[in-house]
Structure formats: C-alpha cells, structure tokens
Design an enzyme around this catalytic site. Structure first.
Site, PDB file in Angstrom:
ATOM      1  N   SER A 126       1.360  -1.133   0.425  1.00 26.62           N
ATOM      2  CA  SER A 126       0.421   0.277   0.437  1.00 26.62           C
ATOM      3  C   SER A 126       0.714   1.064   0.023  1.00 26.62           C
ATOM      4  O   SER A 126       1.786   1.400   0.227  1.00 26.62           O
ATOM      5  CB  SER A 126      -0.723  -0.215   1.178  1.00 26.62           C
ATOM      6  OG  SER A 126      -1.233   1.130   1.457  1.00 26.62           O
ATOM      7  N   TYR A 150      -1.988  -1.541  11.397  1.00 28.30           N
ATOM      8  CA  TYR A 150      -1.989  -2.051   9.545  1.00 28.30           C
ATOM      9  C   TYR A 150      -0.953  -1.832   8.467  1.00 28.30           C
ATOM     10  O   TYR A 150      -0.275  -2.200   8.002  1.00 28.30           O
ATOM     11  CB  TYR A 150      -3.466  -0.707   9.232  1.00 28.30           C
ATOM     12  CG  TYR A 150      -3.469  -1.215   7.513  1.00 28.30           C
ATOM     13  CD1 TYR A 150      -3.912  -2.482   6.826  1.00 28.30           C
ATOM     14  CD2 TYR A 150      -3.479  -0.046   5.966  1.00 28.30           C
ATOM     15  CE1 TYR A 150      -3.647  -2.515   5.664  1.00 28.30           C
ATOM     16  CE2 TYR A 150      -3.357  -0.345   4.653  1.00 28.30           C
ATOM     17  CZ  TYR A 150      -3.579  -1.690   4.390  1.00 28.30           C
ATOM     18  OH  TYR A 150      -3.813  -1.930   4.046  1.00 28.30           O
ATOM     19  N   LYS A 154       2.135  -3.825   6.480  1.00 28.78           N
ATOM     20  CA  LYS A 154       2.612  -3.836   5.237  1.00 28.78           C
ATOM     21  C   LYS A 154       3.867  -3.842   5.356  1.00 28.78           C
ATOM     22  O   LYS A 154       4.960  -4.504   4.839  1.00 28.78           O
ATOM     23  CB  LYS A 154       2.014  -2.526   4.360  1.00 28.78           C
ATOM     24  CG  LYS A 154       0.666  -3.103   4.366  1.00 28.78           C
ATOM     25  CD  LYS A 154       0.413  -4.027   3.638  1.00 28.78           C
ATOM     26  CE  LYS A 154      -1.250  -4.879   3.470  1.00 28.78           C
ATOM     27  NZ  LYS A 154      -2.125  -5.637   2.826  1.00 28.78           N
TER      28      LYS A 154
HETATM   29  P1  NAD Z   1     -10.952  -6.925   1.141  1.00 35.59           P
HETATM   30  O1  NAD Z   1     -11.279  -6.851   2.193  1.00 35.59           O
HETATM   31  O2  NAD Z   1     -12.573  -7.088   0.457  1.00 35.59           O
HETATM   32  O3  NAD Z   1     -10.507  -8.433   0.955  1.00 35.59           O
HETATM   33  C1  NAD Z   1     -10.015  -9.122   1.115  1.00 35.59           C
HETATM   34  C2  NAD Z   1     -10.811 -10.459   1.657  1.00 35.59           C
HETATM   35  O4  NAD Z   1      -9.103 -11.147   2.252  1.00 35.59           O
HETATM   36  C3  NAD Z   1     -11.558 -10.376   2.010  1.00 35.59           C
HETATM   37  O5  NAD Z   1     -12.526 -11.595   1.377  1.00 35.59           O
HETATM   38  C4  NAD Z   1     -11.482 -11.904   3.687  1.00 35.59           C
HETATM   39  O6  NAD Z   1     -12.371 -11.953   3.250  1.00 35.59           O
HETATM   40  C5  NAD Z   1      -9.920 -12.298   2.969  1.00 35.59           C
HETATM   41  N1  NAD Z   1      -8.941 -12.486   4.483  1.00 35.59           N
HETATM   42  C6  NAD Z   1      -8.938 -11.445   5.417  1.00 35.59           C
HETATM   43  N2  NAD Z   1      -8.322 -12.577   6.183  1.00 35.59           N
HETATM   44  C7  NAD Z   1      -7.854 -13.645   5.755  1.00 35.59           C
HETATM   45  C8  NAD Z   1      -7.384 -14.976   6.335  1.00 35.59           C
HETATM   46  N3  NAD Z   1      -6.856 -14.649   7.723  1.00 35.59           N
HETATM   47  N4  NAD Z   1      -7.653 -15.606   5.682  1.00 35.59           N
HETATM   48  C9  NAD Z   1      -8.446 -15.938   4.601  1.00 35.59           C
HETATM   49  N5  NAD Z   1      -8.841 -14.888   3.516  1.00 35.59           N
HETATM   50  C10 NAD Z   1      -8.573 -13.550   4.741  1.00 35.59           C
HETATM   51  O7  NAD Z   1     -10.003  -5.609   0.607  1.00 35.59           O
HETATM   52  P2  NAD Z   1      -9.206  -5.145  -0.770  1.00 35.59           P
HETATM   53  O8  NAD Z   1      -9.973  -3.782  -0.686  1.00 35.59           O
HETATM   54  O9  NAD Z   1      -9.743  -5.855  -1.913  1.00 35.59           O
HETATM   55  O10 NAD Z   1      -7.864  -4.993  -0.340  1.00 35.59           O
HETATM   56  C11 NAD Z   1      -7.275  -6.320  -0.615  1.00 35.59           C
HETATM   57  C12 NAD Z   1      -5.279  -6.334  -0.180  1.00 35.59           C
HETATM   58  O11 NAD Z   1      -4.846  -5.132  -0.853  1.00 35.59           O
HETATM   59  C13 NAD Z   1      -5.963  -6.392   1.413  1.00 35.59           C
HETATM   60  O12 NAD Z   1      -4.442  -6.744   1.950  1.00 35.59           O
HETATM   61  C14 NAD Z   1      -5.281  -4.249   1.576  1.00 35.59           C
HETATM   62  O13 NAD Z   1      -4.995  -4.387   2.562  1.00 35.59           O
HETATM   63  C15 NAD Z   1      -5.117  -3.849   0.715  1.00 35.59           C
HETATM   64  N6  NAD Z   1      -4.740  -2.920  -0.196  1.00 35.59           N
HETATM   65  C16 NAD Z   1      -6.042  -2.261   0.198  1.00 35.59           C
HETATM   66  C17 NAD Z   1      -6.529  -0.844  -0.314  1.00 35.59           C
HETATM   67  C18 NAD Z   1      -7.445  -0.430  -0.137  1.00 35.59           C
HETATM   68  O14 NAD Z   1      -7.778   0.580  -0.562  1.00 35.59           O
HETATM   69  N7  NAD Z   1      -8.538  -1.478  -1.162  1.00 35.59           N
HETATM   70  C19 NAD Z   1      -5.146   0.253  -0.875  1.00 35.59           C
HETATM   71  C20 NAD Z   1      -4.411  -1.027  -0.729  1.00 35.59           C
HETATM   72  C21 NAD Z   1      -3.712  -1.837  -0.276  1.00 35.59           C
HETATM   73  C1  WQD Z   2      -9.327   9.797   0.656  1.00 31.14           C
HETATM   74  C2  WQD Z   2      -9.408  11.415   1.592  1.00 31.14           C
HETATM   75  C3  WQD Z   2     -10.222  11.655   3.425  1.00 31.14           C
HETATM   76  C4  WQD Z   2     -13.025   9.786   3.514  1.00 31.14           C
HETATM   77  C5  WQD Z   2      -6.467   4.514   3.115  1.00 31.14           C
HETATM   78  C6  WQD Z   2      -5.681   4.267   4.107  1.00 31.14           C
HETATM   79  C7  WQD Z   2      -4.750   3.318   3.329  1.00 31.14           C
HETATM   80  C8  WQD Z   2      -5.505   3.022   2.107  1.00 31.14           C
HETATM   81  C9  WQD Z   2      -5.965   3.181   1.082  1.00 31.14           C
HETATM   82  C10 WQD Z   2      -5.320   0.778   2.276  1.00 31.14           C
HETATM   83  C11 WQD Z   2      -8.685  12.046   2.031  1.00 31.14           C
HETATM   84  C12 WQD Z   2     -10.979  12.670   2.990  1.00 31.14           C
HETATM   85  C13 WQD Z   2     -12.841  10.194   3.146  1.00 31.14           C
HETATM   86  C14 WQD Z   2     -14.916  10.712   4.117  1.00 31.14           C
HETATM   87  C15 WQD Z   2     -13.273  12.350   3.471  1.00 31.14           C
HETATM   88  N1  WQD Z   2      -5.964   1.410   1.787  1.00 31.14           N
HETATM   89  N2  WQD Z   2     -12.483  11.425   3.191  1.00 31.14           N
HETATM   90  N3  WQD Z   2     -14.422  12.069   3.915  1.00 31.14           N
HETATM   91  O1  WQD Z   2      -7.433   8.003   4.660  1.00 31.14           O
HETATM   92  O2  WQD Z   2      -6.348   8.290   1.432  1.00 31.14           O
HETATM   93  O3  WQD Z   2      -6.589   5.906   2.072  1.00 31.14           O
HETATM   94  O4  WQD Z   2      -7.339   3.254   1.999  1.00 31.14           O
HETATM   95  O5  WQD Z   2      -4.131   0.148   1.918  1.00 31.14           O
HETATM   96  O6  WQD Z   2      -3.769   2.356   3.831  1.00 31.14           O
HETATM   97  O7  WQD Z   2      -5.334   5.008   4.935  1.00 31.14           O
HETATM   98  O8  WQD Z   2      -8.316   7.058   1.638  1.00 31.14           O
HETATM   99  O9  WQD Z   2     -10.700   6.812   0.992  1.00 31.14           O
HETATM  100  O10 WQD Z   2     -10.050   7.163   3.251  1.00 31.14           O
HETATM  101  O11 WQD Z   2      -9.544   9.295   2.570  1.00 31.14           O
HETATM  102  O12 WQD Z   2     -13.135  13.893   3.370  1.00 31.14           O
HETATM  103  O13 WQD Z   2     -15.932  10.668   4.995  1.00 31.14           O
HETATM  104  O14 WQD Z   2     -10.643  11.476   1.284  1.00 31.14           O
HETATM  105  O15 WQD Z   2     -10.155  13.032   4.652  1.00 31.14           O
HETATM  106  O16 WQD Z   2      -8.243  13.294   2.227  1.00 31.14           O
HETATM  107  P1  WQD Z   2      -7.256   7.270   2.636  1.00 31.14           P
HETATM  108  P2  WQD Z   2      -9.535   7.588   2.123  1.00 31.14           P
END
Ligand code: NAD
Ligand code: WQD
Length: 341
Positions: A126, A150, A154
């Site tokens: 991330s 979190y 990572k």
């Molecule tokens: P998500 O929660 O929709 O998907 C994660 C999946 O993993 C889910 O289906 C959940 O049931 C499964 N899971 C969780 N723990 C598990 C375990 N112990 N064993 C088996 N399955 C398990 O999330 P997503 O948004 O699809 O994110 C996928 C990956 O990408 C995650 O690792 C997340 O940290 C990373 N990521 C997400 C974002 C984002 O904003 N969505 C941003 C950066 C990184």
């Molecule tokens: C985006 C912008 C908020 C909600 C998060 C995780 C990051 C990654 C992606 C997993 C910011 C603003 C938000 C609201 C708002 N996930 N906001 N009102 O914080 O950039 O990233 O998701 O790895 O680790 O921290 O994403 O969508 O929460 O926020 O004004 O109700 O929107 O302040 O500027 P963020 P976000």
C-alpha cells in the site's frame, strides 16, 4: 497448460476484479478466502461474468493444514496474496488481530510456498508504507514509515520479503503498492461492499448519492492543496487488476530479475476530495450534500504516485479516468444498494 495461480483473498474487492482479469489473460485461478470481509456471492458473480466456475476454497491463511492441503492438491506457478485486514482505525483498536492476520498469515503462506518450491509471489502492499511523503510524486525509493498497526503490518511484510530475497535468490517477490483503489466492474455486478458506514471516500460518496447516508463530511479544507482538501491518487480497480496480470506476465519472462521488486500502482495524478465529489455528482446526476469538518487524525495533505516504474518494467499504465471510476461505482451502487447481501 495454463499457469495456475493461488489467489488468497480473491473474494474481496480487489481480488474479485483481479480474478476476472487473470481469467481473461489465460491464467487458471484457485481462490482461497475465509470470507471474513467478503461474500461467496462475489465468487458466484465472477463465475457468471467469466462464464466459468471459479474454484473456491474457504480457508484461513493462518490455518497451516488447510493451506498445506491446497498446495498438495494443486501445482501452482505463483500466488497473488490479497488476504488481509485493511481498516486503519480498527487496526489501532485491535493491533494483535491485524498482526496475526497480515503478518503471521503471510509468514505461514510463505513458509508453505517455500516447502512446495513455489517462489513466485505478488503481494498487496500500500501507499501507506510511504507515510507522509517529502517529495511528490512518490517513487519506489522514497523512505518508508507507518503511523498505525495496519501500515506497520504492510511494512513488516515488505521487510520479511526483502530478507527472504537476501537468503534465497530464487524468489520473485513483486510488491505492488496500491494508491487509492476505487470503482467497480463495468458490468455493475461486483464492486466494493464495505461493512457498516464506510471509512473511505468513494464508498461514502456513493452511499450519499444513493440516499443511504445524509451527507459527506469533507475532512479538512485547510490543507496546502489547490482547493484546501486532501489530494489522492485514485485508481480504477480494473486498472489495478490488470497491474497484477502484468506482474505475473513479467515473472513469467525467462530472463526477468528475481528478488524483492516494489512497484507503485497509481495513475500518477492527484485529485482532490472536492474534485472527486464534483465528478461523482456530474456523472450520477445526483446532488451530494456535504459539509466541511475538521481534519481526520492521521491524514496527510497529498499523496500521488510516480507510475514510471510500472510502465518501464511491466509495460502497465492506468487507462481509466476519474469519470470512469465514478460512473462504474455509481452503476454498482445503484444496482446493488445493499452490496452483495
Ligand atoms: P477486502 O477486505 O475486500 O479483501 C480482502 C480479502 O481477504 C477478503 O475477502 C477477506 O475475507 C480475506 N481475508 C482476510 N483475512 C483472511 C485470512 N486470514 N485468511 C483468508 N482470507 C482472508 O480488501 P481489498 O480492498 O480487496 O484489499 C486487498 C488487499 O489489498 C489487502 O491486503 C489490503 O490491505 C490491500 N490494499 C487495499 C487497499 C484499498 O484501499 N482497498 C489499498 C492498498 C492495499
Ligand atoms: C481519501 C481522502 C480523507 C472519507 C486509505 C488508507 C490507505 C489505503 C487506501 C489500504 C482523505 C477524505 C474520506 C470521508 C473525507 N488503504 N475523506 N470524508 O485515507 O487516503 O487511504 O485507503 O492500504 O492505507 O489509509 O483514503 O478514502 O479514506 O480518504 O473527506 O468521509 O478523502 O480525509 O483526504 P486514504 P480515504
């Protein structure tokens, strides 16, 4: 024979979209997910969209025996590892749960991969590992830090992958650092389905637009950004999915360098909270009430990627626009006001 890929967390938001892209690119997929943050309905819908039943195994990556079984029964080319927990706020309240799922779970998976000599790994990292960046756009050599469990989880996994590489050059460990994934499949059949009130901006906006939530709070309008609101690199989940295909294609090349390979997946362009809100309102034709609220703790002003490395190495770049992201989110939200349930 098609290369077989284990997709952990493949029932989740990014995983389900990636399953479609992998299938279309000719990969054979096995999904392994404990459904702790997803629904089997997502798998059913992916199966319908690709007109092929997806092999789904309900299991937990921390459960050695069930993972072992999967590796005994299947011969994998590699693993894409999405499984993990991702709610920043919850991670502060339940750090052990996050370290257990994200760090112990990954260690377990890597150890079983090693035992079965499967050494091609694509990891969901991330942009959060860059903390509050000094320089924009952020490139892969920027210093890393984290401010919550979190983010630490990572970073810890990235460190583990680096150490693994030093010990054994046979591993290919592509670490994809996602920026802000948004959007949904163009069919409107799969998309992001957060539990309860969304923490993230795009699902919050779309739930206001559909009338489930009254108004958006815009967290901070006094940042040093063009309109004072936060700036992020929003990337369409379909583009992100293709980034995973590109990573696997890269690993398949005979002469690719092995080792720890961090790559940003972003568009290279920042958009503000108000820009996203305005685009969503235009695309959906809905009025989206909002109010300015204090900054959210832990937020940074601006974050956007340098996407040059992904283009140079993987030949991948994001193609879909902010309007596409809003239009596809809106279609998914309208067709599925209650998500998969
Ligand atoms: P998500 O929660 O929709 O998907 C994660 C999946 O993993 C889910 O289906 C959940 O049931 C499964 N899971 C969780 N723990 C598990 C375990 N112990 N064993 C088996 N399955 C398990 O999330 P997503 O948004 O699809 O994110 C996928 C990956 O990408 C995650 O690792 C997340 O940290 C990373 N990521 C997400 C974002 C984002 O904003 N969505 C941003 C950066 C990184
Ligand atoms: C985006 C912008 C908020 C909600 C998060 C995780 C990051 C990654 C992606 C997993 C910011 C603003 C938000 C609201 C708002 N996930 N906001 N009102 O914080 O950039 O990233 O998701 O790895 O680790 O921290 O994403 O969508 O929460 O926020 O004004 O109700 O929107 O302040 O500027 P963020 P976000």
């Amino acid at each position: 024979m098609k290369p077989k890929i284990l997709v952990t967390g493949g029932a989740g938001y990014i995983g389900s979209h990636t399953c479609i892209a992998l299938h279309q690119a000719g990969y054979d997929i096995i999904v392994f997910d404990n459904l702790s943050n997803s629904s089997v309905e997502a798998i059913n819908r992916v199966s319908n969209l690709i007109k092929t039943p997806v092999t789904f195994i309900k299991g937990d990556i921390r459960d050695r025996a069930s993972l072992q079984k999967v590796f005994i029964e299947h011969s994998f080319f590699g693993v894409i590892h999405f499984a993990g927990l991702k709610a920043v706020g919850e991670s502060v309240e339940k750090p052990l749960r996050y370290y257990d799922n994200n760090v112990s779970g990954t260690l377990n998976l890597l150890d079983i991969m090693r035992a079965h000599d499967v050494k091609n790994f694509v990891f969901s990292s991330s942009a959060t590992v860059y903390g509050d960046p000094d320089v924009l756009p952020i490139n892969e050599n920027a210093p890393r830090s984290a401010t919550n469990p979190y983010g630490h989880s990572k970073l810890m996994v990235e460190r583990i992958l680096e150490d693994l590489t030093s010990a054994d050059e046979g591993w290919s460990l592509v670490t994809l650092r996602y920026f802000n994934p948004v959007g949904a499949h163009v069919s409107g059949q799969i998309g992001e389905d957060p539990n309860g009130i969304p923490n993230n901006l795009m699902p919050y906006i779309s739930q206001v637009a559909v009338g489930k939530l009254a108004q958006l709070s815009v967290f901070g309008n006094d940042y040093a950004t063009p309109d004072g609101t936060g700036v992020r690199d929003f990337i369409h989940v379909t583009d992100l999915a293709y980034g995973h295909v590109a990573a696997l294609d890269y690993i398949q090349q005979q002469d690719h360098p092995t080792g720890f390979l961090p790559i940003n997946l972003g568009t290279g362009k920042g958009s503000s909270v108000l820009e996203l809100l305005t685009a969503f309102s235009e695309v959906s034709g809905q009025r989206i009430p909002y109010q300015f609220a204090p900054r959210r703790a832990g937020d940074i002003a601006s974050c956007y990627a340098s996407a040059d490395k992904a283009k140079a190495l993987l030949g991948w770049e994001a193609e879909l626009s902010i309007k596409d992201m809003c239009a596809d989110t809106w279609r998914w939200q309208r067709l599925n006001p209650n998500g998969f349930s």
